[in-house]
Design an enzyme around this catalytic site. Sequence first.
Site, short mmCIF file in Angstrom:
data_model
loop_
_atom_site.label_atom_id
_atom_site.label_comp_id
_atom_site.label_asym_id
_atom_site.label_seq_id
_atom_site.Cartn_x
_atom_site.Cartn_y
_atom_site.Cartn_z
N ASP A 1 -4.82 -22.05 -8.99
CA ASP A 1 -3.92 -21.07 -8.39
C ASP A 1 -2.73 -20.94 -9.33
OD1 ASP A 1 -2.03 -19.63 -6.99
OD2 ASP A 1 -2.09 -20.88 -5.19
N VAL A 2 -2.66 -19.84 -10.09
CA VAL A 2 -1.64 -19.72 -11.13
C VAL A 2 -0.24 -19.49 -10.59
CG1 VAL A 2 -3.31 -18.95 -12.86
CG2 VAL A 2 -2.10 -17.26 -11.47
N ASN B 1 -4.24 -12.09 -16.81
CA ASN B 1 -4.79 -10.97 -16.06
C ASN B 1 -4.65 -11.15 -14.54
OD1 ASN B 1 -6.80 -8.64 -15.58
ND2 ASN B 1 -7.85 -10.38 -14.65
N SER C 1 -12.86 -13.74 -12.66
CA SER C 1 -14.10 -13.79 -11.89
C SER C 1 -14.72 -12.41 -11.67
CB SER C 1 -13.87 -14.48 -10.54
OG SER C 1 -12.97 -13.73 -9.74
N TYR D 1 4.74 -5.15 -6.34
CA TYR D 1 3.80 -5.09 -7.46
C TYR D 1 4.44 -4.45 -8.69
CZ TYR D 1 -0.58 -4.05 -9.94
OH TYR D 1 -1.59 -3.96 -10.87
#
Length: 244
Positions: free
Chosen positions: A60-61, A87, A11, A152
């Site tokens: 929602d992956v 991504n 998006s 992360y």
Amino acid sequence: MSKVALITGASRGIGRAIALEFAKQGAQVVINYAGHLEKAEETAHLVQAAGGESYLVQADVSRPEECTKLVQTAIEKFGKLDIFVHNAGITRDNLLLRMKDKDWQEVLDTNLSSAFYLAKEVARPMMKARSGRIISIVSVAGISGNAGQINYAASKAGLIGFTKSLARELAPRNITVNAVAPGLIETDMTHVLGQATLEKLSASIPLGRAGKPEDVAGVVAFLASEAAAYMTGQVLHVDGGMVM
């Protein structure tokens, strides 16, 4: 016949730039988004203006059932899937002793577990076609580490190992699996750092500037092209020399 590309987290930011790069090449682009419908619609309009065809799919992956729905919907719409770009990613930054269990798990689910769920779905049609490109957006944080980002960095380091292992599994079916590791890229995610911090970080980069989403998109498009047909299991750095 034009290529069909599915891009998660498309998006805005890097995902949007990748979608536009494929559109310029006449691709049919499936734009996945989690919650920013307005931004996703902007991307869709830009894709169409650039000469591509777009289709929006909310998912929602981090949830396996939604990953299944996403891929099935893409194939039902366009009949095939040539390129998959993983991504989608989030951050929940904090130091180890302050990080909540929820922040650890959400980042691992969205950034890493999603790759497992989605790869299982996209691999099937690609194996049947004996052709395909799978490209993951990782990060220099997964290579060099970064204080305050253990969740992360761990998710991106895991994704690098995932990429190399999957490349070995799918190579016999002529499917390449590669990753792109961006450094400091100007997106909504980096803008929250503030201008002073961005300038300080940019000064430490050999090329002297932050990258742009288009810098990453160009490398992704290369990996999806025939020019990269003999490349698999690779991690290409797009970081201005940051971790050199």
